[in-house]
Design an enzyme around this catalytic site. Structure first.
Site, PDB file in Angstrom:
ATOM      1  N   HIS A 113      43.657 -36.497 -44.985  1.00 49.10           N
ATOM      2  CA  HIS A 113      45.091 -36.594 -45.274  1.00 49.10           C
ATOM      3  C   HIS A 113      45.693 -37.668 -44.379  1.00 49.10           C
ATOM      4  CE1 HIS A 113      49.242 -35.774 -45.874  1.00 49.10           C
ATOM      5  NE2 HIS A 113      49.426 -35.223 -44.688  1.00 49.10           N
ATOM      6  N   HIS A 150      49.372 -40.514 -43.972  1.00 50.96           N
ATOM      7  CA  HIS A 150      50.671 -40.950 -44.471  1.00 50.96           C
ATOM      8  C   HIS A 150      50.608 -42.465 -44.640  1.00 50.96           C
ATOM      9  CE1 HIS A 150      53.048 -37.196 -42.875  1.00 50.96           C
ATOM     10  NE2 HIS A 150      51.985 -36.875 -43.599  1.00 50.96           N
ATOM     11  N   ASP A 167      36.738 -48.208 -60.120  1.00 49.48           N
ATOM     12  CA  ASP A 167      35.462 -47.979 -59.434  1.00 49.48           C
ATOM     13  C   ASP A 167      35.425 -46.619 -58.733  1.00 49.48           C
ATOM     14  OD1 ASP A 167      34.139 -50.317 -60.065  1.00 49.48           O
ATOM     15  OD2 ASP A 167      34.856 -51.408 -58.309  1.00 49.48           O
ATOM     16  N   HIS A 200      55.594 -36.737 -49.755  1.00 44.95           N
ATOM     17  CA  HIS A 200      54.822 -36.473 -48.542  1.00 44.95           C
ATOM     18  C   HIS A 200      53.770 -37.569 -48.348  1.00 44.95           C
ATOM     19  CE1 HIS A 200      52.365 -33.266 -46.103  1.00 44.95           C
ATOM     20  NE2 HIS A 200      52.353 -34.449 -45.553  1.00 44.95           N
ATOM     21  N   TYR A 217      24.966 -49.202 -60.303  1.00 48.25           N
ATOM     22  CA  TYR A 217      25.508 -50.083 -59.274  1.00 48.25           C
ATOM     23  C   TYR A 217      24.830 -49.803 -57.927  1.00 48.25           C
ATOM     24  CZ  TYR A 217      29.026 -52.245 -56.259  1.00 48.25           C
ATOM     25  OH  TYR A 217      29.683 -53.012 -55.332  1.00 48.25           O
TER      26      TYR A 217
HETATM   27 ZN   LIG Z   1      51.273 -34.962 -43.799  1.00 52.55          ZN
END
Ligand SMILES: [Zn+2]
Length: 237
Positions: free
Chosen positions: A98, A100, A123, A172, A230
């Site tokens: 995660h 930002h 891809d 977010h 690939y």
């Molecule tokens: Zn966050």
């Protein structure tokens, strides 16, 4: 004892976290990556609020699937309940990341899915990168992080989580995942590049159209699935 058993996963999770910061996806401590040992039913995740430059494998936190800390002095990332929810809903993933990161977060804030405008996107992501619905006041007031996971799973309901290993959480930022922590971080890096290029593309030409399905499938399927060709064959150096 557990520390020894999870040493490899600790190193993978540390490396995934460091990759996010090396690639400029993380300001201060705004990001986290985790990994799971399905076999042992344990998660390794970044501790909350610790600067990346001070992070060593020994600082990572081990929890069970209920989020209870099994090993570690520090508190786990506050986003742990979102990670746990994703591990439960997506049984074949091994890592979650995660951030930002700037452009992906801009799309998340605009509450717009990222259209597939070119082969860089195709891809890695088989189709647009979706955006969740906005969370309700109730979702936010109680069990916010778990409800974030719920919003992600709801938005992925009709999608293949392995073919589209990324989502934008409305207002977010992005969450990505993969078969291991390294691939989860890799998808976060690619997602940011794709978000940036898509933004530039529609700035140059607001009427730019998504890539045609023939080119999209060609690029996705030559890298993924049973007919992928690939890169080098597995086992070749
Ligand atoms: Zn966050």
């Amino acid at each position: 004892m557990i520390k020894t058993m999870l040493q490899r996963l600790r190193e993978e999770v540390l490396e995934a976290n460091l990759e996010l910061t090396r690639r400029g996806l993380v300001l201060y401590t705004f990001g986290n990556a985790s990994g799971i040992s399905r076999e042992k039913g344990l998660i390794v995740i970044k501790p909350s609020g610790i600067p990346y430059e001070n992070l060593g494998p020994e600082h990572l936190v081990v929890t069970d699937l209920g989020g209870k800390v099994v090993e570690g002095e520090l508190r786990p990332s506050s986003d742990l309940p979102t990670h746990l929810f994703l591990y439960e809903a997506f049984p074949e993933i091994g890592g979650v990341a995660h951030t930002h990161s700037e452009y992906a977060t801009a799309w998340a804030q605009a509450r717009q899915p990222i259209p597939c405008l070119g082969t860089t996107h195709a891809d890695s992501f088989h189709g647009p990168v979706p955006v969740t619905a906005a969370m309700t006041e109730q979702d936010i007031a109680c069990s916010y992080e778990e409800n974030t996971g719920r919003a992600i799973v709801r938005a992925m309901e009709h999608l293949d989580y392995k073919a589209v290993p990324a989502i934008l959480v409305a207002n977010h930022g992005p969450f990505t995942w993969g078969p291991d922590p390294g691939m989860a971080a890799h998808h976060a890096v690619i997602l940011e590049a794709v978000a940036r290029t898509a933004y530039l593309t529609i700035t140059i030409n607001p009427a730019a159209q998504p890539i045609g399905s023939a080119l999209h499938d060609k690029h996705y399927l030559r890298k993924h699935g049973s007919n992928a060709y690939y890169g080098q064959k597995k086992g070749k150096k």
